[in-house]
Design a protein around this motif. Structure first.
Motif, PDB file in Angstrom:
ATOM      1  N   SER A 179       0.845  -1.201   0.000  1.00  0.00           N
ATOM      2  CA  SER A 179       0.000   0.000   0.000  1.00  0.00           C
ATOM      3  C   SER A 179       0.883   1.255   0.000  1.00  0.00           C
ATOM      4  O   SER A 179       1.946   1.297   0.624  1.00  0.00           O
ATOM      5  N   LYS A 180       0.390   2.258  -0.758  1.00  0.00           N
ATOM      6  CA  LYS A 180       1.168   3.492  -0.916  1.00  0.00           C
ATOM      7  C   LYS A 180       1.122   4.329   0.351  1.00  0.00           C
ATOM      8  O   LYS A 180       0.168   4.248   1.124  1.00  0.00           O
ATOM      9  N   GLU A 181       2.176   5.160   0.507  1.00  0.00           N
ATOM     10  CA  GLU A 181       2.124   6.125   1.597  1.00  0.00           C
ATOM     11  C   GLU A 181       2.780   7.421   1.133  1.00  0.00           C
ATOM     12  O   GLU A 181       3.460   7.467   0.105  1.00  0.00           O
TER      13      GLU A 181
ATOM     14  N   PRO B 133      -0.834   7.135   5.179  1.00  0.00           N
ATOM     15  CA  PRO B 133      -1.333   6.221   4.146  1.00  0.00           C
ATOM     16  C   PRO B 133      -2.034   6.970   3.007  1.00  0.00           C
ATOM     17  O   PRO B 133      -2.568   8.063   3.215  1.00  0.00           O
TER      18      PRO B 133
ATOM     19  N   LYS C 139      -6.984   9.709  -5.663  1.00  0.00           N
ATOM     20  CA  LYS C 139      -6.142   9.427  -4.492  1.00  0.00           C
ATOM     21  C   LYS C 139      -6.278  10.498  -3.424  1.00  0.00           C
ATOM     22  O   LYS C 139      -6.493  11.664  -3.738  1.00  0.00           O
TER      23      LYS C 139
END
Ligand code: CMC
Length: 429
Positions: free
Chosen positions: A2-4, A17, A26
């Motif tokens: 998962s992106k942060e 997050p 996003k």
């Protein structure tokens, strides 16, 4: 993985997050920002702030896309009925024939208003704007249905409130209008369709036959669908924030109606027609009014132009512009302001001021011309918007409640005086 996102504050790195929506948009989840860093975000007008996660309406302002529960607005506006779209928004899926029939029957049962509500209308002078009367009458429903104010009401009780609102708003809207014209109030004819019943209550005369023009009913159906939801706009955010305090559905919708009334929001449809009339009576020189709109020392704005999120075109405006031509020709109406509107649109679309700022006609630019062709007075245009927006407001209120969202409570950056001592009045200069 998962992106942060990393944010560096005073030399220290913090990790947040990234939340991704089903259409790829996003967000940085800053729920812990203040706890971790002592900072908050500042975003006046919420231009970059997502207030919630929602599965109701998707809107891509750059591409001019609008979908309700995944269904493109173009398909719904040309093929569906307003009640079908209302069901879709409120309950999440298109209804089956049996579900739609049941929804219709339930609504038909509740179209009448309690006789005492007439006194609410009687209490207003005929000069009252129908939007003020509409919100007051909706607020008053809490008095007639006290069960609705219980924040722990059962799902069935809430559903009954939803159905009551859908059923009664057309009656309240029509009565607000007739009251403002000093006309006798017409009781609903629930067996008629939703739009047909509204037209009947608006325009029929006691003891006279009233023929409903199918062209008018169809146009109304399309307009209501186009207005049915628009994600987190000013009035919807109002409905959600009022609802987040566990205020009743009636109170939340009444608040939304008041927000919608503002001329920068739904109230723009009345302003547009009045502006077009003014331009016409001033000789129809559109360039003069374009120049006024561009002049920063002149408070005049081109009403019906510009949108917070649409930066390419408003898909609703595209449908309405076409519908406007069709409906006026079907009804044999020749409204000279339509030509002025088209000229104004062309002039603005070719003017660097509007092009650079990505200002395009919005939903309100042509809707008023249609409403007028249908026989409505300009102070009723925003009421029509409210009638259309009702299922969207209900769906958003219900979503917030089902998700048990916390009370809406933004923070602020205080810019007032720092602490100072109280001075007794006799010593003040
Ligand atoms: N006429 C002239 N200039 C405009 C207009 C307009 N209608 N709209 C925006 N601008 C200019 C504005 O002056 C600003 O210029 P600058 O950058 O030089 O300061 C720039 O465009 C950006 O405008 P903004 O006011 O910062 O944009 P916003 O996103 O805060 O406001 C808006 C959006 C819809 C309130 C605004 O475009 C407006 O006032 N339009 C007229 C009212 C209207 O038609 N409202 C209906 C909106 S659609 C129905 C609905 O509410 O859902």
């Amino acid at each position: 993985m998962s992106k942060e996102v990393q944010i560096i504050i005073d030399g220290k790195t913090f990790h947040f997050p990234v939340i991704e929506g089903s259409e790829g948009e996003k967000a940085i989840d800053i729920a812990k920002l203040r706890d971790l860093t002592g900072y908050i975000t500042l975003d006046t007008g919420y231009k970059n702030t997502g207030a919630t996660k929602s599965a109701i309406t998707f809107l891509d302002g750059e591409q001019g896309v609008l979908r309700y529960r995944g269904y493109p607005i173009e398909q719904l506006a040309s093929k569906a009925s307003f009640l079908e779209v209302s069901y879709l928004l409120i309950y999440g899926e298109l209804p089956t024939l049996a579900q739609l029939e049941n929804f219709k029957i339930r609504i038909q049962k509740h179209t009448n208003l309690h006789e005492d509500i007439k006194k609410v209308f009687d209490g207003f002078p005929s000069s009252a704007h129908p939007m003020g009367v509409l919100s007051s009458a909706v607020s008053s429903l809490t008095a007639y249905y006290p069960g609705s104010i219980d924040p722990n009401a059962s799902e069935d009780e809430i559903d009954l409130t939803i159905v009551r609102l859908m059923a009664k708003l057309p009656t309240i809207a029509a009565w607000s209008y007739r009251n403002s014209k000093g006309m006798p109030l017409m009781y609903p004819k629930p067996k008629l369709g939703y739009c047909e019943n509204f037209l009947y209550m608006m325009f029929a005369q006691p003891n006279e036959d009233f023929d409903i023009d199918p062209v008018v009913a169809e146009a109304l159906n399309t307009l209501l669908i186009l207005h049915a939801d628009h994600e987190q706009n000013c009035s919807t955010s109002t409905v959600r924030i009022v609802g987040s305090a566990h205020a009743s559905l009636y109170s939340s919708i009444a608040a939304g109606i008041n927000a919608l009334w503002g001329p920068l929001h739904g109230g723009a449809n009345q302003e547009v027609i009045e502006m077009l009339d003014q331009i016409k009576s001033d000789g129809g020189d559109t360039q003069k009014w374009i120049a006024k709109a561009k002049d920063k020392n002149d408070p005049f704005r081109l009403m019906g132009f510009g949108h917070r999120v649409y930066k390419n075109f408003d898909p609703r405006a595209k449908i309405i512009k076409k519908a406007c031509d069709d409906i006026l020709s079907k009804l044999g109406v020749n409204d000279p302001v339509l030509e002025i509107a088209k000229e104004l649109e062309q002039a603005a679309l070719n003017d660097p001021y509007f092009v650079e700022r990505k200002l395009y006609p919005n939903v309100d630019f042509y809707s008023g011309i249609i409403y007028r062709a249908l026989g409505l007075k300009s102070d009723l245009f925003t009421v029509m918007f409210a009638l259309g927006r009702l299922p969207g407001w209900i769906a958003q209120w219900k979503e917030l409640r089902d998700a048990k969202e916390p009370i809406g409570r933004p923070r602020q950056i205080y810019t007032g005086h720092t602490t100072r001592e109280y001075i007794p009045i006799e010593k003040r200069k």
